[in-house]
Design an enzyme around this catalytic site. Sequence first.
Site, PDB file in Angstrom:
ATOM      1  N   ASP A 174     -36.837 -10.677  20.717  1.00  0.00           N
ATOM      2  CA  ASP A 174     -35.561 -10.819  21.428  1.00  0.00           C
ATOM      3  C   ASP A 174     -34.903  -9.470  21.710  1.00  0.00           C
ATOM      4  OD1 ASP A 174     -35.003 -10.461  18.764  1.00  0.00           O
ATOM      5  OD2 ASP A 174     -33.605 -12.121  18.594  1.00  0.00           O
TER       6      ASP A 174
HETATM    7  C1  LAN Z   1     -32.794  -8.756  11.158  1.00  0.00           C
HETATM    8  C2  LAN Z   1     -31.777  -8.241  12.077  1.00  0.00           C
HETATM    9  C3  LAN Z   1     -31.977  -8.569  13.501  1.00  0.00           C
HETATM   10  C4  LAN Z   1     -32.651  -9.903  13.696  1.00  0.00           C
HETATM   11  C5  LAN Z   1     -32.498 -10.461  15.127  1.00  0.00           C
HETATM   12  C6  LAN Z   1     -32.957  -9.498  16.215  1.00  0.00           C
HETATM   13  C7  LAN Z   1     -31.038 -10.775  15.392  1.00  0.00           C
HETATM   14  C8  LAN Z   1     -33.282 -11.752  15.193  1.00  0.00           C
HETATM   15  O1  LAN Z   1     -33.036 -12.417  16.399  1.00  0.00           O
HETATM   16  C9  LAN Z   1     -34.720 -11.559  14.830  1.00  0.00           C
HETATM   17  C10 LAN Z   1     -34.846 -11.050  13.388  1.00  0.00           C
HETATM   18  C11 LAN Z   1     -34.070  -9.755  13.122  1.00  0.00           C
HETATM   19  C12 LAN Z   1     -34.862  -8.606  13.684  1.00  0.00           C
HETATM   20  C13 LAN Z   1     -33.881  -9.482  11.622  1.00  0.00           C
HETATM   21  C14 LAN Z   1     -34.911  -9.898  10.649  1.00  0.00           C
HETATM   22  C15 LAN Z   1     -34.566  -9.767   9.158  1.00  0.00           C
HETATM   23  C16 LAN Z   1     -33.731  -8.542   8.849  1.00  0.00           C
HETATM   24  C17 LAN Z   1     -34.507  -7.303   9.235  1.00  0.00           C
HETATM   25  C18 LAN Z   1     -32.454  -8.647   9.696  1.00  0.00           C
HETATM   26  C19 LAN Z   1     -31.601  -9.856   9.414  1.00  0.00           C
HETATM   27  C20 LAN Z   1     -31.676  -7.466   9.177  1.00  0.00           C
HETATM   28  C21 LAN Z   1     -31.981  -7.441   7.659  1.00  0.00           C
HETATM   29  C22 LAN Z   1     -33.180  -8.369   7.420  1.00  0.00           C
HETATM   30  C23 LAN Z   1     -34.125  -7.819   6.342  1.00  0.00           C
HETATM   31  C24 LAN Z   1     -35.193  -8.853   6.026  1.00  0.00           C
HETATM   32  C25 LAN Z   1     -33.313  -7.453   5.104  1.00  0.00           C
HETATM   33  C26 LAN Z   1     -34.073  -6.988   3.952  1.00  0.00           C
HETATM   34  C27 LAN Z   1     -34.324  -8.119   3.069  1.00  0.00           C
HETATM   35  C28 LAN Z   1     -35.485  -8.682   2.827  1.00  0.00           C
HETATM   36  C29 LAN Z   1     -35.529 -10.123   2.500  1.00  0.00           C
HETATM   37  C30 LAN Z   1     -36.764  -7.933   2.869  1.00  0.00           C
END
Ligand code: LAN
Length: 727
Positions: A455
């Site tokens: 996305d």
């Molecule tokens: C994110 C942030 C952005 C998010 C969007 C782009 C909004 C989404 O549409 C796809 C998934 C994604 C890229 C995403 C995946 C998981 C993340 C990276 C996070 C929520 C930000 C933090 C999270 C990450 C997993 C945090 C660290 C924790 C763990 C469980 C490893």
Amino acid sequence: MWEPIDIPADKSKPFTAYANWRLKVSDGGRHTWHYLQTPKESEKWPQDTVDKYWLGLPTNLPNLPPAKDALSAAQNGFKFYKNLQSDDGHWAGEYGGPMFLLPGFVIGSYVSGMTFTQEERLEMIRYLLNRADPNDGGWGIHVEGCSTVFGTALNYCSMRILGVDADHPAMIKARATLHRLGGATGIPSWGKFWLSVLNVYDWDGCNSIPPELWLLPEWVPIHPSRWWIHTRNVYIPMSYLYGLRFQAEEDELILSLRNELYIDDYDQIDWPAQRNNVAAVDLYSPHSKLLDFLNTILGAYESCSFPPARRLALKRAYRLICMEDENTSYQTIGPVSKMINLICRVHEEGRDSDAFRMHDMRRRDFMWMGPDGLRVCGTNGSQLWDIAFITQAVVEGGLATDPQGENCESMIKALDWLDKCQIRDNPVHYESAYRHRTKGAWPFSTKEQGYTVSDCTGEGLKAVLYLQEHLSYTAKVISERRLCDAVDTMLSMQNEGGGFASYELIRGPRLLEAINPAEVFGDIMIEYAYPECTTSVVTALSIFKKHYPNYRRAEIDRTTKDAISFLHSAQRPDGSWYGSWGICFTYAMMFTLESLSLNGETYESSESVKRACEFLISKQMNDGGWGETYMSCVTCEYTQHTKSQVVQTSWAVLALIYAGYPHREPIEKAVRLVMSRQLPDGSWAQESIEGIFNKNCAISYPNFKFSFTIWMLGRAHHYLEGLVQKN
Ligand code: LAN
């Protein structure tokens, strides 16, 4: 142990001089905060509006003439927000919320022989003091959550390592809460891991994390290369340290923590009995019978573990760790894996290695100074995500159409940033590191971090098309070939069933979720198709198609058709869609209804869209706004907030606009509410947390209160005008 530190008593006042903090923006939007030590340095590098705003200092920006309608409210909003644009064209921002990231930074640094500056330590302590639950002194999994063993035990250890005494009132209070919750024995598995690394838990109290899984043939459906990329990247270095039973060297602090964290005498604890002991407040995804069974078998394997296989597996895991470090300039995909990778690298290569230096330097990319202290963010920022929304909002609202207008320069700079942010090649370690293609993609944060997100590529491409194609004064800085590369990447990401996942294709069976060992997160083992990601991709493809009608046309049309049928299949019987990355139904519905509108489906023409609108209208609050709490995401049921929220109100109105909702009153009421919350300088105040991941952890998107309000106000103005003409 780190040097002693003096902690001021009043946590409401900064522990350091806030006038000395600066945000440095470098290399494609990299964020690092610096504390200037001398007046001379401050003179050379004065504090600017961006620094002041994010530090919570007065910006002294002027009051604007009060908005007379939605459009002028949007204009005022952007007039303010433009002041927060960095010189390189993007909008910086905080990305905090989760409360289990800072402990990884502190524990990981401590056991690797790294430290922090005095100012960083003081402000981390202050952050934790400010974020402790005012009633019980504990911490939760995220800033709005209630105290849990995971949050409390890990942040308690962090405070102690950072230099807070065990008899500090905040520690006494937190300890009492930890003990009331049963003590640290019942900490969930990721906490067991961190405490074992710190040598204040016994590895025998952890279920097995065998690196040998990487020796399985790749066709095996549970092979770790098929797991969701975050889970995979966390478990690789975890399995390495588990395989080695890595432990920090015992010191006075560690011995003391062993006394503080538990109700029972540390030496008397029956460790193997703790493996499946998880405090009730922490538990989100209980173990399945299958997982318990596998854990029993793996536990037996550990007691007679086959050394040559372990040696081989550790070597394999280490190679994967190095490739991930090199692919991401030592940031890794996120802050959890980053700190675990660091410990592995230091263990193997020592403190005098390049890996140590690179990891040390890159810790700062995740650390963010705010009004309440220094936190660790979920990624190295949300740079691309934020710039993509605000630029689309400005162009669609017509705020930057005039070539002589005041917003042109801002849009030209933004396009320049988007140009530099696009990933031009596949990763250095590509298939060998199980990576998806990246050529042409946009990442979530910076190019350097380097991960394709479906996305983000979609929103990045839309932003570029809007800026290049809809504005008369911009140059086509991104060539047609590069736009096609983005399309190629997106087309490579559609799953069977038509939906799009986050970073990769869905590689493993759903059954894998039954062996989710994390306990505190839901749906983390594999990729899933998400309505939000699917929408960003298909709306981008559709806008691309308008400008470049011949490129892979048949595939684009087929992809869109399949995506729309996925969206229909994901609609719930009550007419809503569940959001996995923003809170929650209002978020997903804004996305989905945009896709359906492309397909010509509106309130008038589609029963499904009509039901969706009725669902939304039924949730509108008396003041005209919408407000959901993060509990919507946790329970999968719409949960009303006590107060309406400008961000969710904007999402809901955008959803209604995409749906072609024919009645003006609900929209007008919502517009009035968002306008009434606008401050005299054109900004909006921060309200509740906006984002979520893995069903159970909330995360902040503070820039949303600008991008989506401005977007909604601009669009609503034109939409309501259109409704007048229609009637
Ligand atoms: C994110 C942030 C952005 C998010 C969007 C782009 C909004 C989404 O549409 C796809 C998934 C994604 C890229 C995403 C995946 C998981 C993340 C990276 C996070 C929520 C930000 C933090 C999270 C990450 C997993 C945090 C660290 C924790 C763990 C469980 C490893």
